[in-house]
Design a protein around this motif. Sequence first.
Motif, mmCIF file in Angstrom:
data_model
loop_
_atom_site.group_PDB
_atom_site.id
_atom_site.type_symbol
_atom_site.label_atom_id
_atom_site.label_comp_id
_atom_site.label_asym_id
_atom_site.label_seq_id
_atom_site.Cartn_x
_atom_site.Cartn_y
_atom_site.Cartn_z
ATOM 1 N N ASP A 26 44.466 45.856 45.308
ATOM 2 C CA ASP A 26 43.759 45.152 44.455
ATOM 3 C C ASP A 26 42.068 45.258 44.796
ATOM 4 N N GLU A 27 41.431 46.331 43.928
ATOM 5 C CA GLU A 27 40.076 46.938 44.444
ATOM 6 C C GLU A 27 39.201 45.788 44.333
ATOM 7 N N ALA A 28 39.504 44.709 43.452
ATOM 8 C CA ALA A 28 38.332 43.628 43.450
ATOM 9 C C ALA A 28 38.351 42.896 44.345
ATOM 10 N N TRP A 29 39.565 42.409 45.144
ATOM 11 C CA TRP A 29 39.771 41.677 46.374
ATOM 12 C C TRP A 29 39.039 42.493 47.682
ATOM 13 N N ILE A 30 39.538 43.867 47.781
ATOM 14 C CA ILE A 30 38.910 44.402 48.796
ATOM 15 C C ILE A 30 37.345 44.606 48.744
ATOM 16 N N ALA A 31 36.848 44.752 47.456
ATOM 17 C CA ALA A 31 35.400 44.789 47.374
ATOM 18 C C ALA A 31 34.678 43.393 47.756
ATOM 19 N N LEU A 154 41.248 55.190 48.317
ATOM 20 C CA LEU A 154 41.895 54.203 47.500
ATOM 21 C C LEU A 154 42.748 53.274 48.433
ATOM 22 N N GLU A 155 43.149 52.260 47.924
ATOM 23 C CA GLU A 155 43.896 51.201 48.618
ATOM 24 C C GLU A 155 43.370 50.681 49.936
#
Length: 308
Positions: A26-31, A154-155
Amino acid sequence: MTEDDAERVNPYAGCALDRAAERRRDEAWIADRLADPTTRILPVWRGQNLIQGDDSPVAASVSRADAAAFLPDAPAVAFLGMAGTAAHFAVDLSHLDDPATVLPAPQGAFVELRSVGPLIGHQDGALLAYARGLLHWHGRHRFCGICGSPTVSLEGGHLRRCADAACAAPHHPRTDPAVIMLVSDGDRLLLGRQSDWTAGMYSVLAGFVEPGESLEDAVRREVLEEVGIAVDSVRYHSSQPWPFPASIMLGFTARARATALRIATDELADARWFSRHELRNCPEDERFRLPRRVSIARRLIEDWLAES
């Protein structure tokens, strides 16, 4: 080994962070986590961790606000996990000649984790080893091993993918499995030493697992290659992450089927049989010493000594 011994966690293992692996894609969550003001940043510089304190060292981290100066240029940023509601990230500062220029004061110092291992708390040691190991992998996988193109992270830093769309090969963090084995003959224990070790230090034998080989096969092969004896009764003991630079140490015990040693001098400077009495009265100096207390090698020896 007693039931209590089996439950004991080796140094650098048992990190209490929730790794939240299910959120990494979840790229948005990580950001959002990386932007959160409660997030803690653990810098790593050329394989060294940021530590505060001398007599009672602790893991040092940087606030998200203080990390704003160096995050944009960091060659690698990796999500480690959650401690409650606070995210933890590891950040590589190895591209800087002097990382002190981007860190707030007082900042601590970058040190080799093994040098403070016996003094640092268990959880701090596990957290720093995790950060060190993951960033070591990033530093050595910037290019695709298949086509040579650059890779992208990634990830949350737990995957690198080839940037060439025609290749797009995924590359996952690598850990090299190594067996480390306590070989005994009744009341005696086999220990060896390498020429570049600390003066007087002897330890149990160890070696990397080869392709197409089981762990038990690796134990038998390594002992036969290094000291020329066959072993049986190979039994698993415990394991330890050893990111120095990228290994997992898989501990075993084994019983010698012979005692006459044929030492492979390209592997070992010496190897000998030691009695329990000798090891219990070890001087721990340049004449003779056991391996570091933070190593699984030391745990294997101490557990064997406690058997009788």
